[in-house]
Design a protein around this motif. Sequence first.
Motif, mmCIF file in Angstrom:
data_model
loop_
_atom_site.group_PDB
_atom_site.id
_atom_site.type_symbol
_atom_site.label_atom_id
_atom_site.label_comp_id
_atom_site.label_asym_id
_atom_site.label_seq_id
_atom_site.Cartn_x
_atom_site.Cartn_y
_atom_site.Cartn_z
ATOM 1 N N SER A 138 0.817 -1.217 0.000
ATOM 2 C CA SER A 138 0.000 0.000 0.000
ATOM 3 C C SER A 138 0.851 1.269 0.000
ATOM 4 N N LEU A 139 2.026 1.214 0.596
ATOM 5 C CA LEU A 139 2.884 2.401 0.661
ATOM 6 C C LEU A 139 3.672 2.624 -0.623
ATOM 7 N N ILE A 140 3.988 1.561 -1.319
ATOM 8 C CA ILE A 140 4.853 1.670 -2.498
ATOM 9 C C ILE A 140 4.112 2.200 -3.718
ATOM 10 N N ILE A 141 2.822 1.947 -3.800
ATOM 11 C CA ILE A 141 2.068 2.287 -4.998
ATOM 12 C C ILE A 141 1.779 3.783 -5.118
ATOM 13 N N ALA A 142 1.771 4.502 -4.022
ATOM 14 C CA ALA A 142 1.437 5.931 -4.053
ATOM 15 C C ALA A 142 2.395 6.698 -4.971
ATOM 16 N N ILE A 143 1.849 7.656 -5.698
ATOM 17 C CA ILE A 143 2.664 8.468 -6.595
ATOM 18 C C ILE A 143 3.229 9.649 -5.811
ATOM 19 N N GLY A 144 4.533 9.650 -5.646
ATOM 20 C CA GLY A 144 5.224 10.746 -4.975
ATOM 21 C C GLY A 144 6.305 11.281 -5.898
ATOM 22 N N ALA A 145 7.265 11.952 -5.316
ATOM 23 C CA ALA A 145 8.342 12.555 -6.103
ATOM 24 C C ALA A 145 9.127 11.499 -6.870
ATOM 25 N N GLN A 146 9.420 10.383 -6.205
ATOM 26 C CA GLN A 146 10.210 9.324 -6.837
ATOM 27 C C GLN A 146 9.465 8.725 -8.029
ATOM 28 N N ASN A 147 8.199 8.343 -7.838
ATOM 29 C CA ASN A 147 7.441 7.746 -8.934
ATOM 30 C C ASN A 147 7.168 8.743 -10.054
ATOM 31 N N THR A 148 7.030 10.008 -9.704
ATOM 32 C CA THR A 148 6.856 11.028 -10.737
ATOM 33 C C THR A 148 8.099 11.104 -11.617
ATOM 34 N N PHE A 149 9.263 11.042 -10.995
ATOM 35 C CA PHE A 149 10.513 11.054 -11.761
ATOM 36 C C PHE A 149 10.628 9.811 -12.637
ATOM 37 N N VAL A 150 10.258 8.652 -12.089
ATOM 38 C CA VAL A 150 10.298 7.410 -12.866
ATOM 39 C C VAL A 150 9.382 7.533 -14.077
ATOM 40 N N LEU A 151 8.203 8.071 -13.877
ATOM 41 C CA LEU A 151 7.270 8.255 -14.990
ATOM 42 C C LEU A 151 7.847 9.221 -16.025
ATOM 43 N N GLN A 152 8.489 10.279 -15.564
ATOM 44 C CA GLN A 152 9.116 11.221 -16.493
ATOM 45 C C GLN A 152 10.202 10.522 -17.315
ATOM 46 N N GLN A 153 11.026 9.714 -16.652
ATOM 47 C CA GLN A 153 12.069 8.980 -17.375
ATOM 48 C C GLN A 153 11.445 7.999 -18.371
ATOM 49 N N ALA A 154 10.335 7.390 -17.976
ATOM 50 C CA ALA A 154 9.657 6.455 -18.870
ATOM 51 C C ALA A 154 9.107 7.168 -20.100
ATOM 52 N N LEU A 155 8.519 8.337 -19.881
ATOM 53 C CA LEU A 155 7.989 9.112 -21.002
ATOM 54 C C LEU A 155 9.105 9.511 -21.973
ATOM 55 N N ARG A 156 10.257 9.798 -21.415
ATOM 56 C CA ARG A 156 11.394 10.190 -22.244
ATOM 57 C C ARG A 156 12.130 8.977 -22.808
ATOM 58 N N ARG A 157 11.781 7.786 -22.307
ATOM 59 C CA ARG A 157 12.431 6.534 -22.711
ATOM 60 C C ARG A 157 13.934 6.582 -22.418
ATOM 61 N N GLU A 158 14.262 7.080 -21.211
ATOM 62 C CA GLU A 158 15.662 7.238 -20.829
ATOM 63 C C GLU A 158 15.959 6.515 -19.518
ATOM 64 N N HIS A 159 16.966 5.727 -19.510
ATOM 65 C CA HIS A 159 17.566 5.140 -18.293
ATOM 66 C C HIS A 159 16.530 4.483 -17.378
ATOM 67 N N ARG A 160 15.570 3.786 -17.977
ATOM 68 C CA ARG A 160 14.493 3.190 -17.190
ATOM 69 C C ARG A 160 14.992 2.098 -16.251
ATOM 70 N N LEU A 161 15.873 1.225 -16.712
ATOM 71 C CA LEU A 161 16.338 0.119 -15.873
ATOM 72 C C LEU A 161 17.151 0.599 -14.673
ATOM 73 N N PRO A 162 18.167 1.446 -14.830
ATOM 74 C CA PRO A 162 18.902 1.881 -13.633
ATOM 75 C C PRO A 162 18.020 2.643 -12.639
ATOM 76 N N VAL A 163 17.109 3.449 -13.140
ATOM 77 C CA VAL A 163 16.214 4.195 -12.260
ATOM 78 C C VAL A 163 15.313 3.234 -11.490
ATOM 79 N N MET A 164 14.759 2.236 -12.170
ATOM 80 C CA MET A 164 13.891 1.258 -11.520
ATOM 81 C C MET A 164 14.663 0.452 -10.478
ATOM 82 N N LEU A 165 15.877 0.049 -10.795
ATOM 83 C CA LEU A 165 16.674 -0.731 -9.837
ATOM 84 C C LEU A 165 17.030 0.084 -8.591
ATOM 85 N N ILE A 166 17.370 1.338 -8.776
ATOM 86 C CA ILE A 166 17.671 2.208 -7.632
ATOM 87 C C ILE A 166 16.453 2.299 -6.718
ATOM 88 N N CYS A 167 15.290 2.489 -7.297
ATOM 89 C CA CYS A 167 14.072 2.623 -6.487
ATOM 90 C C CYS A 167 13.775 1.333 -5.729
#
Length: 182
Positions: free
Chosen positions: A14-43
Amino acid sequence: MKAQFVTGLLTGLSLIIAIGAQNTFVLQQALRREHRLPVMLICALSDAVLIVAGIAGLGALILSNPTLLAITRYGGAAFLLTYAALAARRAVNGGQLRVDENGATSRLVAVTTCLGLTFLNPHVYLDTVILLGTLANQQGEDGRWQFGAGAIKLAPKASAVNQIRLASTAPAPNCQRPSSPC
């Protein structure tokens, strides 16, 4: 399965699914199609490390030490004020996310930003270290580690699945409006 394990599992999810600063950044990286795997692994790895720290008592240490509490309080406030100011500036100036090969973010910038949004964000500590740590430690000596095992077992996987979901379901970069077909 013990009740504490299931409680930890569901609380972590329940805590992980909420959209906060981290998930917003991940979504931005996904939209840009940039560095998705390293960002996901860090999170995903960060969630696991912070949950372990909370169960091990980092939250209690911070709360019991006035100096650490003040640093945490004022550092968190500074982060939130800065993040709010940047968001307000984006809202006032308008604009949209554009994918431009000349404006691509380097891997170093993406990783550094992700680490900053993760470890400088007070919200992540409230969820993982303070909340999950406190809930785990209320389960008794054996129960806290069962609760923690549930949260830790699921957290990296749920975080990874959530980050992958955000990264893979992002619309194509040429979408100009949410209603436009992509």
